[in-house]
Write a protein that holds these residues in place. Structure first.
Motif, PDB file in Angstrom:
ATOM      1  N   UNK A 249       0.887  -1.276   0.140  1.00 30.73           N
ATOM      2  CA  UNK A 249      -0.044   0.029   0.185  1.00 30.73           C
ATOM      3  C   UNK A 249       0.741   1.173   0.142  1.00 30.73           C
ATOM      4  N   UNK A 250       2.113   1.271   0.448  1.00 30.14           N
ATOM      5  CA  UNK A 250       2.636   2.353   0.703  1.00 30.14           C
ATOM      6  C   UNK A 250       3.819   2.393  -0.554  1.00 30.14           C
ATOM      7  N   UNK A 251       3.952   3.731  -1.133  1.00 25.23           N
ATOM      8  CA  UNK A 251       4.879   3.813  -2.131  1.00 25.23           C
ATOM      9  C   UNK A 251       6.338   3.030  -1.956  1.00 25.23           C
ATOM     10  N   UNK A 252       6.937   2.533  -2.905  1.00 23.92           N
ATOM     11  CA  UNK A 252       8.267   1.775  -2.726  1.00 23.92           C
ATOM     12  C   UNK A 252       9.231   2.770  -2.194  1.00 23.92           C
ATOM     13  N   UNK A 253       9.386   3.789  -2.803  1.00 22.14           N
ATOM     14  CA  UNK A 253      10.286   4.854  -2.139  1.00 22.14           C
ATOM     15  C   UNK A 253      10.328   5.102  -0.993  1.00 22.14           C
ATOM     16  N   UNK A 254       8.983   5.263  -0.328  1.00 26.80           N
ATOM     17  CA  UNK A 254       8.832   5.767   1.074  1.00 26.80           C
ATOM     18  C   UNK A 254       9.209   4.923   1.797  1.00 26.80           C
ATOM     19  N   UNK A 255       8.845   3.563   1.346  1.00 20.14           N
ATOM     20  CA  UNK A 255       9.458   2.197   2.565  1.00 20.14           C
ATOM     21  C   UNK A 255      11.076   2.317   2.546  1.00 20.14           C
ATOM     22  N   UNK A 256      11.470   2.514   1.297  1.00 18.45           N
ATOM     23  CA  UNK A 256      13.147   2.467   1.020  1.00 18.45           C
ATOM     24  C   UNK A 256      13.614   3.559   2.244  1.00 18.45           C
ATOM     25  N   UNK A 257      12.859   4.644   2.260  1.00 15.91           N
ATOM     26  CA  UNK A 257      13.267   6.059   2.893  1.00 15.91           C
ATOM     27  C   UNK A 257      13.326   5.443   4.220  1.00 15.91           C
ATOM     28  N   UNK A 258      12.446   4.552   4.748  1.00 10.77           N
ATOM     29  CA  UNK A 258      12.193   4.237   6.176  1.00 10.77           C
ATOM     30  C   UNK A 258      13.434   3.325   6.351  1.00 10.77           C
ATOM     31  N   UNK A 259      13.830   2.397   5.693  1.00  8.56           N
ATOM     32  CA  UNK A 259      15.275   1.579   6.017  1.00  8.56           C
ATOM     33  C   UNK A 259      16.414   2.496   6.090  1.00  8.56           C
ATOM     34  N   UNK A 260      16.655   3.446   5.230  1.00  9.40           N
ATOM     35  CA  UNK A 260      17.754   4.362   5.059  1.00  9.40           C
ATOM     36  C   UNK A 260      17.691   5.127   6.563  1.00  9.40           C
ATOM     37  N   UNK A 261      16.570   5.531   6.922  1.00  6.50           N
ATOM     38  CA  UNK A 261      16.334   6.220   8.214  1.00  6.50           C
ATOM     39  C   UNK A 261      16.895   5.418   9.285  1.00  6.50           C
ATOM     40  N   UNK A 262      16.591   4.363   9.416  1.00  7.94           N
ATOM     41  CA  UNK A 262      17.025   3.545  10.396  1.00  7.94           C
ATOM     42  C   UNK A 262      18.650   3.351  10.515  1.00  7.94           C
ATOM     43  N   UNK A 263      19.337   3.025   9.218  1.00  8.94           N
ATOM     44  CA  UNK A 263      20.496   2.962   8.939  1.00  8.94           C
ATOM     45  C   UNK A 263      21.345   4.100   9.171  1.00  8.94           C
ATOM     46  N   UNK A 264      20.795   5.315   8.975  1.00  2.47           N
ATOM     47  CA  UNK A 264      21.490   6.611   9.263  1.00  2.47           C
ATOM     48  C   UNK A 264      21.577   6.549  11.049  1.00  2.47           C
ATOM     49  N   UNK A 265      20.617   6.220  11.474  1.00  2.28           N
ATOM     50  CA  UNK A 265      20.688   6.093  13.142  1.00  2.28           C
ATOM     51  C   UNK A 265      21.629   5.262  13.541  1.00  2.28           C
ATOM     52  N   UNK A 266      21.861   3.997  12.765  1.00  2.50           N
ATOM     53  CA  UNK A 266      22.822   2.927  13.128  1.00  2.50           C
ATOM     54  C   UNK A 266      24.077   3.539  12.978  1.00  2.50           C
TER      55      UNK A 266
END
Length: 227
Positions: A88-105
């Motif tokens: 349901x969520x646009x693919x690029x929006x989901x990808x940004x969630x993973x990228x946000x996590x790894x920026x925090x990591x």
């Protein structure tokens, strides 16, 4: 490259608000799932060399690689088949969630503290749309994929020569905002030093001293008022 960020108030209708809230919860689940993979991998490497805890950590193969950003991004298509809601969520929006996590990591690895935390219900309050084929903003609306046009209060016009780089939808209480990142391909020359440069030092015996030899005594305003 010159980058500006403008924030505007938007007015999604009830259906659009419901979709945005649902997307945020789906993104929160994806964030927590990816973080759980990282945490399980880290915990499995903490046990003693001759035994593993059956109560605290999962027993993972010793040759299992760390779930890095590229690996988790590549796992998204397979995850959509297992969890259809992700579609349901646009693919690029989901990808940004993973990228946000790894920026925090990466920030955690650099500082040595501040391990990323799981997001509780309602704590995921933004969605990032990283790119657009054409300008999504008009004088009255902003057009988002899978949602359509949302009324916007464009109180500050977009400067001439700037293009929309990315859009972030924000929710604060029951009010919705959009932060638009704008970019203009211009070169900004460095300022050329000019004039006579001096150094200034502030002290106790002298209020200040300059490299030109100027000395200023302390003003002592309080003593002057008492006199």
């Amino acid at each position: 490259m010159l980058t500006l960020t403008h924030r505007y108030r938007i007015y999604p209708n009830a259906t659009q608000q419901q979709i945005l809230v649902e997307w945020m919860e789906i993104c929160r689940g994806a964030f927590n799932y990816a973080l759980r993979e990282i945490k399980d991998w880290c915990d499995s490497r903490k046990c003693l060399i001759d035994r593993c805890s059956l109560e605290k950590e999962y027993i993972l193969p010793p040759d299992l690689k760390f779930p890095n950003e590229i690996q988790q991004l590549n796992n998204l298509p397979r995850a959509k088949k297992e969890f259809p809601k992700l579609g349901k969520v646009p693919s690029q929006v989901l990808q940004q969630v993973i990228k946000q996590l790894h920026r925090g990591w990466e920030y955690f690895l650099h500082r040595g503290f501040g391990f990323p935390r799981f997001k509780k219900y309602g704590h995921f309050k933004s969605l990032l749309f990283p790119q657009f084929k054409e300008n999504p903003v008009t004088n009255l609306h902003i057009k988002l994929p899978k949602i359509g046009a949302i009324p916007i209060n464009l109180h500050r016009p977009i400067p001439t020569g700037f293009v929309v780089k990315q859009v972030r939808i924000l929710r604060k209480a029951d009010i919705w905002y959009v932060s638009i990142s704008l970019q203009c391909d211009v070169s900004i020359p460095d300022r050329t030093p000019h004039g006579h440069a001096i150094g200034v030092d502030v002290g106790l015996e002298k209020f200040l001293a300059t490299s030109d030899g100027v000395l200023v005594k302390p003003p002592k305003f309080f003593k002057q008022l008492l006199a």
